[in-house]
Design an enzyme around this catalytic site. Structure first.
Site, short mmCIF file in Angstrom:
data_model
loop_
_atom_site.label_atom_id
_atom_site.label_comp_id
_atom_site.label_asym_id
_atom_site.label_seq_id
_atom_site.Cartn_x
_atom_site.Cartn_y
_atom_site.Cartn_z
N VAL A 16 32.78 75.29 68.33
CA VAL A 16 34.00 75.69 68.23
C VAL A 16 34.46 75.43 69.92
O VAL A 16 33.73 75.14 70.72
CB VAL A 16 34.34 77.08 68.09
N SER A 17 35.85 75.52 70.24
CA SER A 17 36.39 74.90 71.31
C SER A 17 36.44 76.02 72.30
O SER A 17 36.33 76.01 73.61
CB SER A 17 37.79 74.51 71.27
N THR A 18 36.61 77.48 71.88
CA THR A 18 36.86 78.57 72.95
C THR A 18 35.74 79.57 72.43
O THR A 18 35.61 79.63 71.26
CB THR A 18 38.07 78.99 72.88
N GLN A 21 36.91 81.78 69.24
CA GLN A 21 36.74 81.20 68.03
C GLN A 21 35.46 81.79 67.65
O GLN A 21 34.46 81.96 68.70
CB GLN A 21 36.68 79.77 67.87
#
Length: 143
Positions: A16-18, A21
């Site tokens: 996931v990017s952040t 999330q």
């Protein structure tokens, strides 16, 4: 006479990017199809350094299959994706994407991967050989 046991595993990778999330959806999907080991990252896909991916790539062995929930979880770009899967293939490691239903251990999955590779190569060659110019329709030229 002894027989050596050949270890073949489905090894998952989730990203996931952040930190806002969650990896839960991806990990659940990877576990559901039988991944016995899952590596993960919480980092933008554009970042070159992804510790979990590096660990997964070092962990998989000949005969194993690296599995992702979706293609964009693995590659930073189409070029990076193709390079990574080609490296796996050269090491005799399969690749599988659950969402896109691509599995390079099957003839159909190999075909799809080669089509992606051909498209990426075409894009690369086209951008190097064709001058960048605006195309106009006949009769629409400005006087």
């Amino acid at each position: 006479m002894t027989f050596e046991t050949i270890r073949t595993m489905l090894v998952g990778y989730a990203r996931v990017s952040t930190s806002e999330q969650t990896l839960d959806l991806q990990k659940d999907a990877l576990e559901k199809i039988g991944c016995t080991k899952i590596f993960s990252d919480v980092v933008s896909g554009a970042k070159e350094e992804r510790k979990g991916l590096q660990e997964a790539l070092e962990y998989v062995r000949e005969g194993d299959t690296l599995v992702v929930w979706r293609l964009d979880r693995l590659g930073r770009s189409l070029k990076h994706l193709i390079e990574t899967i080609t490296t796996l293939n050269n090491r005799k490691i399969g690749f599988r994407s659950i969402t896109e239903n691509i599995d390079t251990t099957t003839s159909g999955g190999k075909l799809v991967f080669h089509i992606f590779g051909a498209l990426a190569e075409f894009e690369r060659i086209s951008s190097q050989t064709e001058p960048r110019r605006a195309y106009t329709l006949p009769g629409s030229e400005v006087a």
